[in-house]
Design a protein around this motif. Structure first.
Motif, PDB file in Angstrom:
ATOM      1  N   VAL A 122       6.495   2.724   1.050  1.00 24.49           N
ATOM      2  CA  VAL A 122       7.039   3.656   1.756  1.00 24.49           C
ATOM      3  C   VAL A 122       5.839   3.955   3.146  1.00 24.49           C
ATOM      4  N   ALA A 123       4.685   4.144   2.635  1.00 23.66           N
ATOM      5  CA  ALA A 123       3.618   4.436   3.574  1.00 23.66           C
ATOM      6  C   ALA A 123       3.456   3.623   4.556  1.00 23.66           C
ATOM      7  N   ALA A 124       3.507   2.179   4.231  1.00 19.52           N
ATOM      8  CA  ALA A 124       3.233   0.870   4.973  1.00 19.52           C
ATOM      9  C   ALA A 124       4.487   0.867   6.065  1.00 19.52           C
ATOM     10  N   ALA A 125       5.647   1.038   5.567  1.00 17.99           N
ATOM     11  CA  ALA A 125       6.923   0.938   6.324  1.00 17.99           C
ATOM     12  C   ALA A 125       6.701   2.241   7.470  1.00 17.99           C
ATOM     13  N   PHE A 126       6.546   3.195   7.077  1.00 20.07           N
ATOM     14  CA  PHE A 126       6.288   4.280   7.951  1.00 20.07           C
ATOM     15  C   PHE A 126       5.117   4.037   9.163  1.00 20.07           C
ATOM     16  N   SER A 127       3.872   3.628   8.537  1.00 18.29           N
ATOM     17  CA  SER A 127       3.008   3.553   9.667  1.00 18.29           C
ATOM     18  C   SER A 127       3.255   2.109  10.523  1.00 18.29           C
ATOM     19  N   ARG A 128       4.357   1.160  10.198  1.00 19.36           N
ATOM     20  CA  ARG A 128       4.765   0.219  11.122  1.00 19.36           C
ATOM     21  C   ARG A 128       5.712   0.555  12.068  1.00 19.36           C
ATOM     22  N   ALA A 129       6.463   1.707  11.895  1.00 15.80           N
ATOM     23  CA  ALA A 129       7.784   2.315  12.365  1.00 15.80           C
ATOM     24  C   ALA A 129       7.178   2.534  13.962  1.00 15.80           C
ATOM     25  N   THR A 130       7.951   2.594  14.999  1.00 18.25           N
ATOM     26  CA  THR A 130       7.519   3.058  16.441  1.00 18.25           C
ATOM     27  C   THR A 130       7.549   4.432  16.211  1.00 18.25           C
ATOM     28  N   PRO A 131       6.879   5.192  17.198  1.00 19.53           N
ATOM     29  CA  PRO A 131       6.740   6.596  17.456  1.00 19.53           C
ATOM     30  C   PRO A 131       8.151   7.048  17.353  1.00 19.53           C
ATOM     31  N   ALA A 132       8.919   6.578  18.112  1.00 15.62           N
ATOM     32  CA  ALA A 132      10.473   7.113  18.164  1.00 15.62           C
ATOM     33  C   ALA A 132      11.153   7.128  16.817  1.00 15.62           C
ATOM     34  N   GLN A 133      10.842   6.070  15.978  1.00 19.87           N
ATOM     35  CA  GLN A 133      11.493   6.067  14.519  1.00 19.87           C
ATOM     36  C   GLN A 133      10.822   6.791  13.618  1.00 19.87           C
ATOM     37  N   GLN A 134       9.452   7.157  13.869  1.00 21.16           N
ATOM     38  CA  GLN A 134       8.641   8.233  13.132  1.00 21.16           C
ATOM     39  C   GLN A 134       9.142   9.401  12.964  1.00 21.16           C
ATOM     40  N   LYS A 135       9.458   9.801  14.361  1.00 20.13           N
ATOM     41  CA  LYS A 135      10.005  11.289  14.562  1.00 20.13           C
ATOM     42  C   LYS A 135      11.291  11.663  13.870  1.00 20.13           C
ATOM     43  N   ARG A 136      12.054  10.739  13.521  1.00 22.44           N
ATOM     44  CA  ARG A 136      13.207  10.924  12.791  1.00 22.44           C
ATOM     45  C   ARG A 136      13.258  10.638  11.112  1.00 22.44           C
ATOM     46  N   LEU A 137      12.058  10.371  10.698  1.00 17.64           N
ATOM     47  CA  LEU A 137      11.570   9.884   9.111  1.00 17.64           C
ATOM     48  C   LEU A 137      10.792  11.214   8.774  1.00 17.64           C
ATOM     49  N   HIS A 138      11.040  11.265   7.402  1.00 15.08           N
ATOM     50  CA  HIS A 138      10.672  12.297   6.706  1.00 15.08           C
ATOM     51  C   HIS A 138       9.997  11.823   5.271  1.00 15.08           C
ATOM     52  N   PRO A 139       8.977  11.465   5.045  1.00 10.31           N
ATOM     53  CA  PRO A 139       8.512  10.469   3.921  1.00 10.31           C
ATOM     54  C   PRO A 139       8.149  11.403   2.713  1.00 10.31           C
ATOM     55  N   PHE A 140       8.596  11.063   1.715  1.00 13.66           N
ATOM     56  CA  PHE A 140       8.344  11.836   0.549  1.00 13.66           C
ATOM     57  C   PHE A 140       7.584  10.840  -0.613  1.00 13.66           C
ATOM     58  N   ILE A 141       6.762  11.381  -1.541  1.00 10.79           N
ATOM     59  CA  ILE A 141       6.238  10.500  -2.485  1.00 10.79           C
ATOM     60  C   ILE A 141       6.969  10.849  -3.817  1.00 10.79           C
ATOM     61  N   CYS A 142       7.057   9.618  -4.473  1.00  9.48           N
ATOM     62  CA  CYS A 142       8.175   9.762  -5.657  1.00  9.48           C
ATOM     63  C   CYS A 142       7.637   8.699  -6.774  1.00  9.48           C
ATOM     64  N   GLY A 143       6.676   8.067  -6.561  1.00  9.09           N
ATOM     65  CA  GLY A 143       6.274   7.174  -7.766  1.00  9.09           C
ATOM     66  C   GLY A 143       5.695   7.733  -8.875  1.00  9.09           C
ATOM     67  N   ILE A 144       5.883   8.910  -9.391  1.00  6.54           N
ATOM     68  CA  ILE A 144       5.358   9.265 -10.628  1.00  6.54           C
ATOM     69  C   ILE A 144       6.176   9.669 -11.822  1.00  6.54           C
ATOM     70  N   ASN A 145       5.478   9.536 -12.852  1.00  6.15           N
ATOM     71  CA  ASN A 145       6.112   9.807 -14.293  1.00  6.15           C
ATOM     72  C   ASN A 145       5.802  10.953 -14.800  1.00  6.15           C
ATOM     73  N   GLY A 146       6.906  11.786 -15.044  1.00 16.01           N
ATOM     74  CA  GLY A 146       6.585  13.315 -15.507  1.00 16.01           C
ATOM     75  C   GLY A 146       5.832  13.487 -16.931  1.00 16.01           C
ATOM     76  N   ASN A 147       5.859  12.253 -17.695  1.00 21.77           N
ATOM     77  CA  ASN A 147       5.024  12.491 -18.917  1.00 21.77           C
ATOM     78  C   ASN A 147       3.500  12.149 -18.841  1.00 21.77           C
ATOM     79  N   ASP A 148       3.174  11.628 -17.606  1.00 21.12           N
ATOM     80  CA  ASP A 148       1.823  11.294 -17.391  1.00 21.12           C
ATOM     81  C   ASP A 148       1.111  12.414 -16.551  1.00 21.12           C
ATOM     82  N   MET A 149      -0.040  12.568 -17.196  1.00 22.79           N
ATOM     83  CA  MET A 149      -0.699  13.857 -16.795  1.00 22.79           C
ATOM     84  C   MET A 149      -1.780  13.422 -15.557  1.00 22.79           C
ATOM     85  N   LEU A 150      -1.640  12.066 -15.121  1.00 21.94           N
ATOM     86  CA  LEU A 150      -2.137  11.673 -13.988  1.00 21.94           C
ATOM     87  C   LEU A 150      -1.166  11.658 -12.860  1.00 21.94           C
ATOM     88  N   ALA A 151      -0.123  12.290 -13.028  1.00 21.95           N
ATOM     89  CA  ALA A 151       0.932  12.287 -12.008  1.00 21.95           C
ATOM     90  C   ALA A 151       0.623  12.915 -10.692  1.00 21.95           C
TER      91      ALA A 151
END
Length: 370
Positions: A122-151
């Protein structure tokens, strides 16, 4: 209004959008005034601008059709902005399980593993997006496991590596029927200690948290007290400064709970930090079953119109355009049954209101070694 018929303008933009654009053109027009204009027009469906508050940029193989496809489908559906999150699990493709490329879209019994790489995609895709595209996109972090204390370390790492990019956390997974049953390891509770650490961090940085946690199990759906409701309520109650978006109002595949609108209303009354998205099956199977709006749900959505949002819940594939358009515009039935101000909130405003003003940057005290 240059070469634009007022009736057409209001139909295309929706009441609040029309008011905003008219005001930008030099004439101060309130939402109430725009509503007055519409009352004099013939009855016809409004086409509201939509923010897609629940859609996955990657599929179950962590593949995607890409930002251009994502934006093209949204343009065709009059979607003006979108959350941008991956999916926190990846299907395992082994010689024995018979998967093929089409399995990436399917909700099936393939075995799954947790997939932190989704956030890098997701971060790579957002970084490659045009400025106009970036203005309408709102990135969220999701790659975590709720049982992992390193989340929480993963959340911090993403922000430290990509400062100013992330605006929220989710969709993170807890109880998720078939998905949970096929994922290696224990099912993380929504009030698990590792998740609580993430919630407190999210509150500090004003990042909303979108979580999928079934309100009960299919085996216990007829019980007077939904099996997992207390766990989710505990998470919300224990973290009053954290903004929660409970995905699908706790509904998932083949899951029906009697009295769900009443339970949702009770929770909304008790917890001002709780919001719901009505994407996926809760809309199709509960709110607008067989194309008929349920009166109880309609009353709930009108009363709490500042606490709900909509989404497509597509996973990595956005073509053909008509498929995406049909999925997101299905909400027109609901939006046109609500007062215009309520419809604008649910279709567009509520999601944006929950976001921080800009992507977050990690404070010195939260930095980790990378």
């Amino acid at each position: 209004m240059n070469n634009v018929d007022r009736r057409t303008f209001l139909k295309e933009m929706g009441v609040a959008g029309a008011a905003a654009v008219l005001a930008a053109g030099g004439t101060a027009v309130s939402v109430a005034a725009a509503e007055t204009v519409t009352k004099s027009l013939p009855e016809q469906p409004m086409v509201y601008q939509i923010i897609d508050a629940h859609t996955h940029y990657t599929d179950w193989f962590q593949n995607t059709e890409g930002i251009d496809s994502f934006i093209e489908s949204q343009n065709a559906a009059k979607v003006s902005g979108s959350v941008l999150f991956g999916i926190p699990l990846r299907k395992m493709w082994t010689p024995e399980n018979g998967l093929d490329k089409d399995s990436a879209r399917k909700y099936d019994d393939s075995r799954r593993v947790w997939a932190a790489e989704t956030d890098y995609i997701v971060a790579a895709a957002f970084s490659r997006a045009t400025p106009a595209q970036q203005k309408r996109l709102h990135p969220f972090i999701c790659g975590i496991n709720g049982n992992d204390m390193l989340a929480l370390d993963h959340v911090k790492r993403m922000i430290q590596l990509y400062p100013g990019l992330w605006k929220g956390i989710g969709e993170i997974f807890s109880h998720h029927d078939l998905v949970s049953w096929t994922t290696y390891g224990e099912i993380p509770r929504p009030d698990a200690e590792a998740y609580n650490m993430v919630y407190k961090f999210a509150a500090k940085y004003k990042m909303p948290v979108n979580i999928h946690s079934n309100i009960t199990s299919s085996a216990s759906a007829s019980s007077p007290q939904p099996l997992f409701a207390g766990q989710m309520e505990n998470a919300v109650q224990s973290n009053p400064e954290t903004t929660f978006i409970w995905a699908h109002v706790g509904i998932s595949n083949s899951l029906h709970v009697d009295g769900l609108p009443e339970l949702a209303a009770k929770l909304l009354d008790q917890y001002s930090n709780l919001n719901f998205d009505i994407s996926w099956l809760v809309y199709d199977n509960e709110i607008a079953k067989e194309g008929t709006l349920d009166s109880g749900w309609l009353a709930l959505l009108e009363k709490y119109s500042d606490r709900f949002m909509i989404g497509s819940d597509f996973v990595g594939h956005f073509k053909p355009v008509e498929s995406y358009r049909k999925e997101i515009r299905k909400y027109d039935l609901l939006l046109n049954a609500l007062p215009a101000t309520a419809a604008v909130r649910i279709a567009h405003d509520n999601f944006l209101r929950l976001l921080p003003e800009q992507g977050v940057t990690l404070r010195t005290e939260d930095r980790i070694m990378i």
